[in-house]
Enzyme design. Structure first.
Site, PDB file in Angstrom:
ATOM      1  N   ARG A  97      53.082-114.318   0.938  1.00  0.00           N
ATOM      2  CA  ARG A  97      52.748-112.899   1.024  1.00  0.00           C
ATOM      3  C   ARG A  97      51.864-112.695   2.246  1.00  0.00           C
ATOM      4  O   ARG A  97      50.687-113.047   2.243  1.00  0.00           O
ATOM      5  CB  ARG A  97      52.027-112.454  -0.259  1.00  0.00           C
ATOM      6  CG  ARG A  97      51.343-111.114  -0.142  1.00  0.00           C
ATOM      7  CD  ARG A  97      50.786-110.635  -1.470  1.00  0.00           C
ATOM      8  NE  ARG A  97      49.865-111.557  -2.120  1.00  0.00           N
ATOM      9  CZ  ARG A  97      48.577-111.705  -1.806  1.00  0.00           C
ATOM     10  NH1 ARG A  97      48.054-111.029  -0.799  1.00  0.00           N
ATOM     11  NH2 ARG A  97      47.811-112.540  -2.480  1.00  0.00           N
TER      12      ARG A  97
ATOM     13  N   HIS B  60      47.191-108.463  -1.376  1.00  0.00           N
ATOM     14  CA  HIS B  60      47.834-108.276  -2.685  1.00  0.00           C
ATOM     15  C   HIS B  60      48.303-106.834  -2.852  1.00  0.00           C
ATOM     16  O   HIS B  60      49.440-106.577  -3.264  1.00  0.00           O
ATOM     17  CB  HIS B  60      46.843-108.651  -3.787  1.00  0.00           C
ATOM     18  CG  HIS B  60      47.333-108.411  -5.170  1.00  0.00           C
ATOM     19  ND1 HIS B  60      48.367-109.120  -5.738  1.00  0.00           N
ATOM     20  CD2 HIS B  60      46.942-107.510  -6.117  1.00  0.00           C
ATOM     21  CE1 HIS B  60      48.591-108.678  -6.967  1.00  0.00           C
ATOM     22  NE2 HIS B  60      47.740-107.708  -7.215  1.00  0.00           N
TER      23      HIS B  60
ATOM     24  N   TYR C 153      39.639-114.648   0.649  1.00  0.00           N
ATOM     25  CA  TYR C 153      40.104-115.876   0.010  1.00  0.00           C
ATOM     26  C   TYR C 153      41.116-116.666   0.839  1.00  0.00           C
ATOM     27  O   TYR C 153      41.572-117.719   0.403  1.00  0.00           O
ATOM     28  CB  TYR C 153      40.694-115.570  -1.374  1.00  0.00           C
ATOM     29  CG  TYR C 153      41.784-114.519  -1.396  1.00  0.00           C
ATOM     30  CD1 TYR C 153      43.109-114.860  -1.146  1.00  0.00           C
ATOM     31  CD2 TYR C 153      41.489-113.194  -1.683  1.00  0.00           C
ATOM     32  CE1 TYR C 153      44.121-113.905  -1.168  1.00  0.00           C
ATOM     33  CE2 TYR C 153      42.486-112.221  -1.720  1.00  0.00           C
ATOM     34  CZ  TYR C 153      43.800-112.586  -1.464  1.00  0.00           C
ATOM     35  OH  TYR C 153      44.791-111.635  -1.490  1.00  0.00           O
TER      36      TYR C 153
END
Length: 365
Positions: free
Chosen positions: A262, A266, A275
């Protein structure tokens, strides 16, 4: 047949199946999977280009306040399109909230696809007419529904297959394991397609599972499994076509894990820099599945500049139409809250609907 032979027939390949290297050059084809027809690859390229443009436009609409939220699938384009191309029109698709590009590739109206994310309706399209279940936000609950649908189709005498999309985070949910077990026992014609994009929001795969690959989770349930390079459309389409054929011909369920990434956060509400580092993202962007397929098709003489331009024209036409239609304020009726709750409304629902209608009339007066 010995137990060792049975287990052998369920195990995925030790490394992900691949037809095309990251630089777009062909590699030695895997003997177990035939290459898809060239026409399917060209159609896959076109749908990937159109899907990517839809994805970018939807992201822009979120920034403009036209969508409440949008979960991009940029980087997972090959998975989104191959999953659809492997199915017939009468097969069913059970998508997650991140699979909007797959729905557009399936031929659904882009505005109807975004209805959920705009907050108008839980589902903007007709699941029965399109044979696409409502996009599922709770993780993995759609896998149980997919098995139920597969059983229903078989009992009706249809030879349709059901494909359930799921993310790597969903494989940590109990529903996923219950669905695998249920499907295996019943030998249901369902394909579980895991798009392993390496993160469950911010949780990396290493903190979700200690399995050598998520595809190995099928073995414990007696489900045939495979892992594939999820950024190689040729490989994903080949493996999924084989999985669908296996399920359609009575072989039972099939689990496919696609290794992908990805590229965007998100959702638009996520700060992915907290992260993962930029170098990681840049490495995956260098292996963009669309550029990879384009190089491969050009190298084989199947695609030229005119073909590339035609795909991008189609993409821009879709984006322009989507912008125009999404910029118009939707017509909403608060009383629709009570539609489709039950086939026959309960007395309580009728009472609540009448109360709301009275309040609305008073407000208008």
């Amino acid at each position: 047949m010995s137990l060792a032979q049975v287990v052998d027939g369920l195990l995925p390949a030790p490394v992900p199946v691949r037809f095309v290297a990251e630089d777009g050059t062909p590699v030695d084809p895997p003997p177990a999977y035939p290459a898809p027809p060239d026409g399917h690859l060209l159609e896959g390229y076109r749908r990937m280009v159109v899907g990517r443009r839809f994805d970018r436009q939807a992201t822009a609409l979120t920034k403009q306040g036209r969508l409440a939220v949008y979960p991009s699938s940029r980087g997972q384009d090959a998975c989104q399109v191959a999953g659809v191309l492997a199915l017939r029109e009468d097969d069913w698709l059970f998508p997650t909230y991140r699979d909007c590009v797959a729905l557009v590739a399936r031929g659904l109206d882009p505005v109807e696809v975004l209805t959920l994310l705009r907050g108008d309706w839980h589902c903007g399209y007709d699941p029965v007419a399109t044979r696409v279940a409502p996009q599922c936000t709770p993780l993995a609950t759609q896998t149980i529904h997919a098995v139920g649908m597969a059983e229903a189709l078989r009992r009706k005498g249809e030879d349709a297959v059901v494909m359930a999309f799921i993310g790597d985070g969903g494989t940590s949910e109990g529903d996923f394991h219950e669905a695998l077990n249920y499907a295996a026992v019943l030998r249901s014609p369902v394909v579980f397609f895991v798009q392993n994009n390496k993160y469950a929001i911010s949780v990396p795969l290493a903190r979700q599972s200690a399995a050598p690959a998520l595809a190995y989770k099928g073995v414990g349930y007696g489900v045939r499994s495979e892992q594939v390079d999820g950024n190689d459309l040729v490989a994903v389409l080949s493996v999924l076509t084989a999985a669908v054929r296996h399920a359609r011909e009575g072989g039972g369920p099939f689990l496919v894990e696609a290794h992908t990434y990805r590229m965007d956060p998100h959702t638009n509400a996520d700060d992915a820099a907290r992260y993962r580092d930029s170098e990681e993202v840049e490495r995956w962007e260098a292996a963009d599945p669309i550029a990879r397929l384009e190089t491969y098709l050009r190298g084989r003489g199947l695609l030229d500049a005119d073909g590339v331009a035609a795909a991008h024209r189609a993409a821009e036409e879709l984006a322009a139409g989507l912008r125009d239609r999404m910029n118009a304020d939707p017509r909403t009726d608060p009383l629709e809250l009570f539609d489709h709750v039950f086939a026959e409304p309960t007395p309580q629902l009728r009472e609540q609907r009448a109360l709301l209608a009275s309040e609305l009339n008073a407000a208008e007066g």
